[in-house]
Design an enzyme around this catalytic site. Structure first.
Site, PDB file in Angstrom:
ATOM      1  N   GLU A   1       1.996   6.741   7.810  1.00  0.00           N
ATOM      2  CA  GLU A   1       2.123   6.750   6.354  1.00  0.00           C
ATOM      3  C   GLU A   1       3.535   6.384   5.905  1.00  0.00           C
ATOM      4  OE1 GLU A   1      -0.189   6.765   4.286  1.00  0.00           O
ATOM      5  OE2 GLU A   1      -1.867   7.417   5.513  1.00  0.00           O
TER       6      GLU A   1
ATOM      7  N   TYR B   1       2.233  10.945  -2.644  1.00  0.00           N
ATOM      8  CA  TYR B   1       1.187  10.210  -1.944  1.00  0.00           C
ATOM      9  C   TYR B   1       1.174  10.550  -0.457  1.00  0.00           C
ATOM     10  CZ  TYR B   1      -1.087   6.757   0.849  1.00  0.00           C
ATOM     11  OH  TYR B   1      -1.871   6.182   1.812  1.00  0.00           O
TER      12      TYR B   1
ATOM     13  N   ASP C   1      -2.760   5.906  -4.315  1.00  0.00           N
ATOM     14  CA  ASP C   1      -1.740   4.887  -4.080  1.00  0.00           C
ATOM     15  C   ASP C   1      -2.103   3.652  -4.893  1.00  0.00           C
ATOM     16  OD1 ASP C   1      -3.827   3.668  -2.688  1.00  0.00           O
ATOM     17  OD2 ASP C   1      -2.513   2.975  -1.063  1.00  0.00           O
TER      18      ASP C   1
END
Length: 303
Positions: free
Chosen positions: A52, A135, A153
């Site tokens: 991520e 996020y 996102d």
């Protein structure tokens, strides 16, 4: 997409039949939407966190091999935390935005020192890690720990604005809609399907003609201007990379992964720019804690 004439879109609510139909259609389409990405369903929370962070502002295709290499070098947060920052920056070379590597290194140290080397599963605790925003915290909580939290996102923001509402959404509104749309069970798979839909079909230049959710899309049904570009979570076009300070910083970092360099040597690496700009680039890297200076010699920060 060639839109039909503008008409008023109906007002929908997360519990409406339109939303329910979208949920069902997305679940049916999910197997075909699924991308073959190595971090999907990876059982290691650290591997999910690394993916991520790497995916922030970087195309998925550019992350695949660096993610594998990084985890070979640093298979756990403690391995990363124990390594000098210079080693992490070297492993990161080529991905861009090296401040993310520094943040990930800092996050690994917090995980080692405050969480006994275990990635926290709670969104609030994840937000305490350097470089982990809303996020990323939600994505790790969802995909690594199956927490029932929505992931919002750029990809999801476009889907919400176009398919669900056909209007521009503010951030609070988009966050509320994403959470309300989440099903009661298997929310991680649903979040992944939303990301896959946005990445492959509901893109900045949408592929509406072949989108499997076309029949459920409010924008397709009712037309009008594209509501996505100004909506919350939808990223704006980046400035030109070629010739930018971002590119020059990358050249410097890449050179310093090989060996320390003098100002004169770096002048050859960052050529065709004025000395004042070269100094600006070097000073910015020093301020960010990515490189250090000893007299006229620069090297990667040891951390």
């Amino acid at each position: 997409m060639s839109s039909p004439p503008l008409v008023s879109a109906p007002t929908t609510t997360p519990g409406s039949s339109d939303y329910a139909a979208f949920r069902r259609a997305l679940r049916r389409a999910a197997p075909a939407l699924r991308r073959d990405l190595p971090w999907i369903n990876d059982p290691r929370p650290w591997a999910v966190l690394v993916s991520e962070v790497m995916l922030q502002q970087t195309q998925t295709s550019r992350v695949l091999e660096p993610w594998r290499r990084f985890l070979e070098l640093f298979p756990t947060p403690t391995h990363c935390a124990d390594a000098p920052l210079s080693s992490v920056l070297t492993a990161w070379a080529g991905l861009g935005y090296p401040r993310r590597a520094k943040s990930l290194h800092g996050a690994a140290r917090v995980i080692r020192d405050e969480f006994a080397g275990i990635v926290p599963s709670d969104v609030i605790l994840l937000r305490q890690l350097p470089g982990v925003g809303e996020y990323t915290a939600h994505a790790v909580a969802s995909f690594a720990f199956a927490r029932p939290v929505a992931v919002l996102d750029t990809n999801v923001g476009r889907v919400l604005a176009r398919a669900l509402e056909n209007r521009t959404l503010g951030h609070s509104e988009a966050r509320t809609l994403a959470a309300a749309l989440l099903p009661s069970g298997n929310s991680a798979a649903f979040n992944q399907a939303m990301l896959d839909l946005g990445a492959q079909f509901c893109r900045a230049a949408p592929r509406c003609d072949v989108c499997p959710l076309r029949a459920q899309c409010a924008w397709h049904r009712h037309g009008g201007e594209d509501p996505a570009p100004q909506s919350a979570a939808v990223s704006r076009a980046q400035t030109i990379f070629a010739g930018s300070n971002r590119q020059l910083r990358g050249h410097v970092i890449r050179a310093l992964t090989e060996a320390p360099r003098t100002v004169r040597q770096l002048a050859r690496v960052v050529s065709d720019v004025a000395p004042s700009r070269r100094r600006e680039v070097l000073d910015s890297l020093v301020r960010d804690g990515l490189i250090t200076r000893d007299g006229e010699t620069y090297c990667l920060a040891a951390g």
